[in-house]
Design a protein around this motif. Structure first.
Motif, PDB file in Angstrom:
ATOM      1  N   VAL A  44       0.829  -1.200   0.000  1.00 53.40           N
ATOM      2  CA  VAL A  44       0.000   0.000   0.000  1.00 53.40           C
ATOM      3  C   VAL A  44       0.866   1.252   0.000  1.00 53.40           C
ATOM      4  CG1 VAL A  44      -1.714   1.296   1.321  1.00 53.40           C
ATOM      5  CG2 VAL A  44      -1.918  -1.174   1.127  1.00 53.40           C
ATOM      6  N   GLN A  45       1.953   1.238   0.764  1.00 52.10           N
ATOM      7  CA  GLN A  45       2.851   2.382   0.785  1.00 52.10           C
ATOM      8  C   GLN A  45       3.484   2.626  -0.581  1.00 52.10           C
ATOM      9  OE1 GLN A  45       5.543   1.343   3.962  1.00 52.10           O
ATOM     10  NE2 GLN A  45       4.291   2.313   5.538  1.00 52.10           N
ATOM     11  N   SER A  46       3.832   1.555  -1.282  1.00 47.60           N
ATOM     12  CA  SER A  46       4.400   1.712  -2.624  1.00 47.60           C
ATOM     13  C   SER A  46       3.377   2.295  -3.587  1.00 47.60           C
ATOM     14  CB  SER A  46       4.907   0.357  -3.132  1.00 47.60           C
ATOM     15  OG  SER A  46       5.923  -0.154  -2.302  1.00 47.60           O
ATOM     16  N   MET A  47       2.128   1.882  -3.457  1.00 50.13           N
ATOM     17  CA  MET A  47       1.071   2.428  -4.305  1.00 50.13           C
ATOM     18  C   MET A  47       0.882   3.914  -4.038  1.00 50.13           C
ATOM     19  SD  MET A  47      -2.902   1.195  -4.507  1.00 50.13           S
ATOM     20  CE  MET A  47      -4.075   2.042  -5.565  1.00 50.13           C
ATOM     21  N   LEU A  48       0.880   4.296  -2.768  1.00 50.24           N
ATOM     22  CA  LEU A  48       0.734   5.702  -2.423  1.00 50.24           C
ATOM     23  C   LEU A  48       1.940   6.510  -2.894  1.00 50.24           C
ATOM     24  CD1 LEU A  48      -0.690   8.011  -0.943  1.00 50.24           C
ATOM     25  CD2 LEU A  48       0.413   7.232   1.165  1.00 50.24           C
ATOM     26  N   ARG A  49       3.112   5.940  -2.778  1.00 47.92           N
ATOM     27  CA  ARG A  49       4.331   6.626  -3.221  1.00 47.92           C
ATOM     28  C   ARG A  49       4.291   6.889  -4.725  1.00 47.92           C
ATOM     29  NH1 ARG A  49       7.580   2.955  -1.751  1.00 47.92           N
ATOM     30  NH2 ARG A  49       7.516   3.542   0.443  1.00 47.92           N
ATOM     31  N   GLU A  50       3.755   5.938  -5.483  1.00 51.61           N
ATOM     32  CA  GLU A  50       3.661   6.106  -6.935  1.00 51.61           C
ATOM     33  C   GLU A  50       2.649   7.193  -7.302  1.00 51.61           C
ATOM     34  OE1 GLU A  50       4.414   5.560 -10.941  1.00 51.61           O
ATOM     35  OE2 GLU A  50       5.524   4.936  -9.155  1.00 51.61           O
ATOM     36  N   ILE A  51       1.535   7.250  -6.570  1.00 51.54           N
ATOM     37  CA  ILE A  51       0.542   8.296  -6.838  1.00 51.54           C
ATOM     38  C   ILE A  51       1.135   9.674  -6.575  1.00 51.54           C
ATOM     39  CG2 ILE A  51      -1.650   9.266  -6.045  1.00 51.54           C
ATOM     40  CD1 ILE A  51      -2.631   6.428  -5.547  1.00 51.54           C
ATOM     41  N   ARG A  52       1.846   9.805  -5.472  1.00 55.74           N
ATOM     42  CA  ARG A  52       2.464  11.097  -5.156  1.00 55.74           C
ATOM     43  C   ARG A  52       3.541  11.468  -6.175  1.00 55.74           C
ATOM     44  NH1 ARG A  52       3.302  10.484   1.420  1.00 55.74           N
ATOM     45  NH2 ARG A  52       1.116  10.833   2.030  1.00 55.74           N
ATOM     46  N   ARG A  53       4.299  10.477  -6.613  1.00 49.78           N
ATOM     47  CA  ARG A  53       5.359  10.750  -7.593  1.00 49.78           C
ATOM     48  C   ARG A  53       4.758  11.264  -8.895  1.00 49.78           C
ATOM     49  NH1 ARG A  53       7.914   8.602 -11.859  1.00 49.78           N
ATOM     50  NH2 ARG A  53       6.337   6.947 -11.967  1.00 49.78           N
ATOM     51  N   VAL A  86     -10.351  10.757  -3.122  1.00 53.48           N
ATOM     52  CA  VAL A  86     -10.543  12.200  -3.214  1.00 53.48           C
ATOM     53  C   VAL A  86     -11.933  12.476  -3.759  1.00 53.48           C
ATOM     54  CG1 VAL A  86      -8.097  12.748  -3.494  1.00 53.48           C
ATOM     55  CG2 VAL A  86      -9.483  12.225  -5.508  1.00 53.48           C
ATOM     56  N   GLY A  87     -12.361  13.744  -3.664  1.00 53.54           N
ATOM     57  CA  GLY A  87     -13.671  14.131  -4.156  1.00 53.54           C
ATOM     58  C   GLY A  87     -13.660  14.487  -5.629  1.00 53.54           C
ATOM     59  N   ASP A  88     -14.826  14.882  -6.116  1.00 50.69           N
ATOM     60  CA  ASP A  88     -14.957  15.194  -7.541  1.00 50.69           C
ATOM     61  C   ASP A  88     -14.244  16.489  -7.917  1.00 50.69           C
ATOM     62  OD1 ASP A  88     -16.466  12.917  -7.871  1.00 50.69           O
ATOM     63  OD2 ASP A  88     -18.370  13.962  -7.499  1.00 50.69           O
ATOM     64  N   THR A  89     -14.064  17.382  -6.955  1.00 51.93           N
ATOM     65  CA  THR A  89     -13.433  18.674  -7.251  1.00 51.93           C
ATOM     66  C   THR A  89     -11.960  18.700  -6.851  1.00 51.93           C
ATOM     67  OG1 THR A  89     -14.142  19.536  -5.090  1.00 51.93           O
ATOM     68  CG2 THR A  89     -15.634  19.851  -6.971  1.00 51.93           C
ATOM     69  N   ALA A  90     -11.351  17.544  -6.691  1.00 51.57           N
ATOM     70  CA  ALA A  90      -9.962  17.478  -6.228  1.00 51.57           C
ATOM     71  C   ALA A  90      -9.002  17.863  -7.349  1.00 51.57           C
ATOM     72  CB  ALA A  90      -9.646  16.072  -5.732  1.00 51.57           C
ATOM     73  N   ASP A  91      -7.809  18.273  -6.951  1.00 54.40           N
ATOM     74  CA  ASP A  91      -6.740  18.574  -7.901  1.00 54.40           C
ATOM     75  C   ASP A  91      -5.481  17.828  -7.470  1.00 54.40           C
ATOM     76  OD1 ASP A  91      -6.054  19.928  -5.655  1.00 54.40           O
ATOM     77  OD2 ASP A  91      -6.113  21.921  -6.526  1.00 54.40           O
ATOM     78  N   LEU A  92      -4.373  18.133  -8.117  1.00 52.43           N
ATOM     79  CA  LEU A  92      -3.138  17.416  -7.818  1.00 52.43           C
ATOM     80  C   LEU A  92      -2.647  17.665  -6.397  1.00 52.43           C
ATOM     81  CD1 LEU A  92      -1.177  17.878 -11.164  1.00 52.43           C
ATOM     82  CD2 LEU A  92      -2.355  15.825 -10.343  1.00 52.43           C
ATOM     83  N   ASN A  93      -2.932  18.835  -5.855  1.00 57.18           N
ATOM     84  CA  ASN A  93      -2.521  19.109  -4.476  1.00 57.18           C
ATOM     85  C   ASN A  93      -3.228  18.187  -3.489  1.00 57.18           C
ATOM     86  OD1 ASN A  93      -0.757  21.215  -5.166  1.00 57.18           O
ATOM     87  ND2 ASN A  93      -2.444  22.687  -5.247  1.00 57.18           N
ATOM     88  N   ASP A  94      -4.479  17.828  -3.790  1.00 56.58           N
ATOM     89  CA  ASP A  94      -5.217  16.909  -2.914  1.00 56.58           C
ATOM     90  C   ASP A  94      -4.624  15.507  -2.949  1.00 56.58           C
ATOM     91  OD1 ASP A  94      -7.007  18.922  -2.150  1.00 56.58           O
ATOM     92  OD2 ASP A  94      -8.262  18.559  -3.914  1.00 56.58           O
ATOM     93  N   LEU A  95      -4.043  15.125  -4.078  1.00 57.88           N
ATOM     94  CA  LEU A  95      -3.440  13.800  -4.162  1.00 57.88           C
ATOM     95  C   LEU A  95      -2.225  13.690  -3.252  1.00 57.88           C
ATOM     96  CD1 LEU A  95      -3.610  13.015  -7.994  1.00 57.88           C
ATOM     97  CD2 LEU A  95      -5.314  12.594  -6.216  1.00 57.88           C
TER      98      LEU A  95
END
Length: 230
Positions: A44-53, A86-95
C-alpha cells in the motif's frame, strides 16, 4: 515481463531496516488494520508513493502548458476518485495529502468490519478468506481488495454462507458497528548490558551485606547477654 512463475515484486522494502520509530509505526498499523504481515503494508505504501510521484511530475509538466500532461492529470484524478480517495473537485494538491490510512480504509477487510459484519478486524479477514463475504453477490476472498466508490453498500454476507442466517452464533449483535482502535501496548522495561551488570552487582552487594550482618550478629553478643554474664 518476467517469468509467470516468478512475478515481479509489487512493493519496495524500507531503505533502512532497523529504524525504531518506523518499525513501531508499521507494527501499530499492522495490528490496527489486521494485516497479515508488513508486506501488505509495504504494498500500500508503494502504491501511495507512486501516486504522489506522478502528481509531483504532472505539477511540473502542467506549468509548461503540455497538453498531454493535462490528459494524464485527468486520468490520475479519475483513478483516485474511483477508489474514493478524493472528491470530484480534487486537484493534484489533494493527491499529495492522501495518507496510508486512507488507502487501508478502502480495503475490503476494513469496510466489512466497519459495516458490522465481523466482531473484530481479524475476524473480518477470516470471514473473507473463508468465502463468507461477497461483493454484490459475488464471492470475494481477497482481504486487500480496494473497493471503488459506491461498492461499500454491496458488501454483505455470501447468500450460500451459514453466516447469512441471522441466528448464527458467530455473527455480531444487531446494530454493531466496527470501530478501529489504536493498539494498546505496555512499555516494557528494557535493560542495556550496562544496566544488567549494575543490577547484578547491586544484588551481590546486598547479598554480601546481609551475610556479613548475620556473621557479625553471631560473633558480637548483645548488651543483654553481656550483662547476664557479668
Amino acid at each position: 515481463m518476467g517469468d509467470p512463475k516468478f512475478p515481479d515484486r509489487k512493493y519496495e522494502r524500507p531503505s533502512h531496516p532497523w529504524e525504531g520509530e518506523r518499525i513501531k509505526r508499521e507494527t501499530n498499523l499492522v495490528i490496527k488494520y489486521g494485516l497479515r504481515n508488513k508486506r501488505e503494508l509495504w504494498r500500500v505504501q508503494s502504491m501511495l508513493r507512486e501516486i504522489r510521484r506522478q502528481a509531483r511530475i504532472l505539477q511540473a509538466r502542467n506549468r509548461t502548458g503540455d497538453e498531454q500532461s493535462l490528459k494524464e492529470t485527468q486520468a490520475l484524478l479519475r483513478r483516485c476518485q474511483r477508489l474514493g480517495l478524493v472528491g470530484d473537485t480534487a486537484d493534484l494538491n489533494d493527491l499529495l495529502l492522501i495518507t496510508v490510512e486512507d488507502l487501508l480504509g478502502r480495503r475490503l477487510q476494513t469496510v466489512a468490519f466497519k459495516k458490522g459484519l465481523a466482531r473484530t478486524i481479524v475476524q473480518a479477514r477470516q470471514f473473507i478468506v473463508h468465502g463468507h463475504i461477497s461483493l454484490g453477490g459475488r464471492r470475494l476472498t481477497i482481504p486487500g481488495y480496494l473497493l471503488r466508490r459506491g461498492e461499500e453498500e454491496l458488501v454483505s454476507y455470501t447468500p450460500s454462507s451459514p453466516l447469512s442466517n441471522d441466528m448464527h452464533p458467530m455473527r455480531p449483535e444487531p446494530g454493531f458497528v466496527g470501530v478501529l482502535k489504536e493498539p494498546e501496548r505496555k512499555e516494557q522495561e528494557r535493560f542495556t548490558p550496562v544496566k544488567k551488570i549494575e543490577k547484578k552487582v547491586a544484588e551481590k552487594v546486598i547479598e554480601v551485606a546481609e551475610k556479613s550482618a548475620v556473621d557479625v550478629a553471631d560473633v558480637v553478643p548483645d548488651a543483654e547477654d553481656r550483662e547476664k554474664e557479668e
